[in-house]
Write an enzyme that holds these catalytic residues in place. Structure first.
Site, PDB file in Angstrom:
ATOM      1  N   GLY A   1     -30.005  23.060 -19.715  1.00  0.00           N
ATOM      2  CA  GLY A   1     -29.325  22.348 -18.807  1.00  0.00           C
ATOM      3  C   GLY A   1     -30.104  21.319 -18.279  1.00  0.00           C
ATOM      4  N   GLY A   2     -30.687  21.572 -17.091  1.00  0.00           N
ATOM      5  CA  GLY A   2     -31.618  20.603 -16.599  1.00  0.00           C
ATOM      6  C   GLY A   2     -32.708  19.610 -17.320  1.00  0.00           C
TER       7      GLY A   2
ATOM      8  N   ASN B   1     -26.829  20.541 -22.181  1.00  0.00           N
ATOM      9  CA  ASN B   1     -25.696  20.859 -21.472  1.00  0.00           C
ATOM     10  C   ASN B   1     -26.051  19.811 -20.254  1.00  0.00           C
ATOM     11  OD1 ASN B   1     -23.257  20.953 -19.993  1.00  0.00           O
ATOM     12  ND2 ASN B   1     -23.857  23.078 -19.529  1.00  0.00           N
ATOM     13  N   TRP B   2     -25.290  18.437 -20.512  1.00  0.00           N
ATOM     14  CA  TRP B   2     -25.943  17.579 -19.399  1.00  0.00           C
ATOM     15  C   TRP B   2     -24.971  17.684 -18.111  1.00  0.00           C
ATOM     16  CZ3 TRP B   2     -25.357  12.662 -22.933  1.00  0.00           C
ATOM     17  CH2 TRP B   2     -26.414  12.473 -23.756  1.00  0.00           C
ATOM     18  N   LYS B   3     -24.001  18.486 -18.099  1.00  0.00           N
ATOM     19  CA  LYS B   3     -23.313  18.973 -17.042  1.00  0.00           C
ATOM     20  C   LYS B   3     -22.736  17.540 -16.414  1.00  0.00           C
ATOM     21  CE  LYS B   3     -25.750  23.214 -16.491  1.00  0.00           C
ATOM     22  NZ  LYS B   3     -26.041  24.170 -15.715  1.00  0.00           N
TER      23      LYS B   3
ATOM     24  N   GLY C   1     -30.283  27.226 -13.427  1.00  0.00           N
ATOM     25  CA  GLY C   1     -30.589  26.122 -12.517  1.00  0.00           C
ATOM     26  C   GLY C   1     -31.454  26.697 -11.494  1.00  0.00           C
TER      27      GLY C   1
ATOM     28  N   GLU D   1     -20.104  27.921 -14.911  1.00  0.00           N
ATOM     29  CA  GLU D   1     -19.655  27.263 -13.863  1.00  0.00           C
ATOM     30  C   GLU D   1     -18.172  26.987 -14.115  1.00  0.00           C
ATOM     31  OE1 GLU D   1     -22.501  24.178 -14.627  1.00  0.00           O
ATOM     32  OE2 GLU D   1     -24.090  25.538 -13.901  1.00  0.00           O
TER      33      GLU D   1
ATOM     34  N   HIS E   1     -18.354  28.297 -20.056  1.00  0.00           N
ATOM     35  CA  HIS E   1     -19.716  28.400 -19.243  1.00  0.00           C
ATOM     36  C   HIS E   1     -19.303  29.085 -17.839  1.00  0.00           C
ATOM     37  CE1 HIS E   1     -23.038  26.771 -16.665  1.00  0.00           C
ATOM     38  NE2 HIS E   1     -23.649  26.345 -17.985  1.00  0.00           N
TER      39      HIS E   1
ATOM     40  N   GLU F   1     -25.909  33.265 -21.114  1.00  0.00           N
ATOM     41  CA  GLU F   1     -26.665  32.582 -20.126  1.00  0.00           C
ATOM     42  C   GLU F   1     -26.300  33.347 -18.798  1.00  0.00           C
ATOM     43  OE1 GLU F   1     -26.711  28.047 -20.878  1.00  0.00           O
ATOM     44  OE2 GLU F   1     -24.834  28.514 -19.757  1.00  0.00           O
TER      45      GLU F   1
ATOM     46  N   SER G   1     -32.679  27.985 -17.298  1.00  0.00           N
ATOM     47  CA  SER G   1     -33.848  27.515 -17.070  1.00  0.00           C
ATOM     48  C   SER G   1     -35.129  27.460 -18.012  1.00  0.00           C
ATOM     49  CB  SER G   1     -34.370  28.396 -15.665  1.00  0.00           C
ATOM     50  OG  SER G   1     -33.799  28.227 -14.594  1.00  0.00           O
TER      51      SER G   1
END
Ligand code: 13P
Length: 252
Positions: A233-234, A9-11, A173, A97, A95, A167, A212
């Site tokens: 994610g990251g 997930n590149w956000k 993150g 977010e 998600h 999640e 993470s």
């Protein structure tokens, strides 16, 4: 027997140059992986670019959000058929977010799931609790509420063509990963909840962990019996790190 699945997930990250380089490096490293399905979920405007870049690759393409409407006066929205037309196979829905920052309710997330499936997309449906909810022993109640809103408007059988991602919000993150045991407990809870409705659907359902995940912790997470891969994610923004995670999925 469930296969494993790793999705990035590149956000809200990347540009044409960085995304082109990232996809080229992922493509090159995927050649040796044949037991894990790997997808990347790009920002909407880069979907056509990534589609072009993955034409000769096993890398699958997803989006990060979809409208709960199909067509009409909904300025700024992107529909499921639009995503499908540009090569998406997956879409992340619900998600945390989106739920927390953009006010998406359990009901809206459920509607999005239906829209996605109607267009032939596979929803990656996210659930998860906040730290406060976990500390108040509300984890299962929150997950249950999020899934019940979905099950209220779909047939449990529809879950076969979807993926669920657990999640925990406190792990997203933050560098604070859930332990394999903590994650497994929630995954088992989700699977049992579905099994109470339909055992065979529960056995087939892929449940991913997100929060993470890194190259260094993926293997232990993916080795747990009810963890079928990850939503990353990251670490998905770095090809080497992402491929290390994909390789952990390949072995699990
Ligand atoms: P991080 O891997 O950066 O914690 O993000 C997880 C996530 O939100 C994936 O959807």
């Amino acid at each position: 027997m469930r296969t494993s699945f790793v999705a990035g997930n590149w956000k809200l990250n990347g540009n044409q140059a960085s995304i082109s380089a990232l996809v080229a490096n992922i493509n090159a490293g995927l050649e040796s992986l044949n037991q894990t399905t790997v997808a990347v979920c790009a920002p909407c405007v880069y979907v056509p670019l990534v589609h072009t870049l993955t034409q000769n690759s096993t890398l699958k393409l997803g989006a990060q959000n979809v409208s709960n409407y199909e067509t009409g006066a909904y300025t700024g929205e992107v529909s499921a058929p639009m995503l499908k037309e540009f090569g998406c196979e997956y879409v992340i829905i619900g998600h945390s977010e989106r739920r927390a920052l953009f006010g998406e309710s359990d009901e809206i997330c459920a509607q999005k799931f239906v829209r996605a499936q109607q267009a032939g997309l596979t929803p990656i449906f996210c659930v998860g609790e906040t730290l406060t909810e976990r500390e108040a022993n509300q984890t299962e109640a929150v997950i249950s509420r999020q899934l019940q809103a979905l099950l209220a408007i779909i047939d449990v059988q529809d879950l076969v063509n979807s993926v669920v991602a657990y999640e925990p919000i406190w792990a997203i993150g933050t560098g604070k990963t859930a332990t394999p045991e903590q994650a497994q407990a929630v995954h088992a809870y989700i699977r049992q909840m579905i099994a109470n409705l339909n055992k065979s659907v529960a056995e087939k359902l892929q449940i991913l962990y997100g929060g993470s995940v890194k190259g260094s912790n993926a293997a232990k997470l993916f080795a747990m019996p009810d963890i079928d891969g990850g939503l990353i994610g990251g670490a998905a923004l770095n090809a080497d790190e992402f491929l290390t995670i994909c390789r952990a999925g390949n072995k699990a």
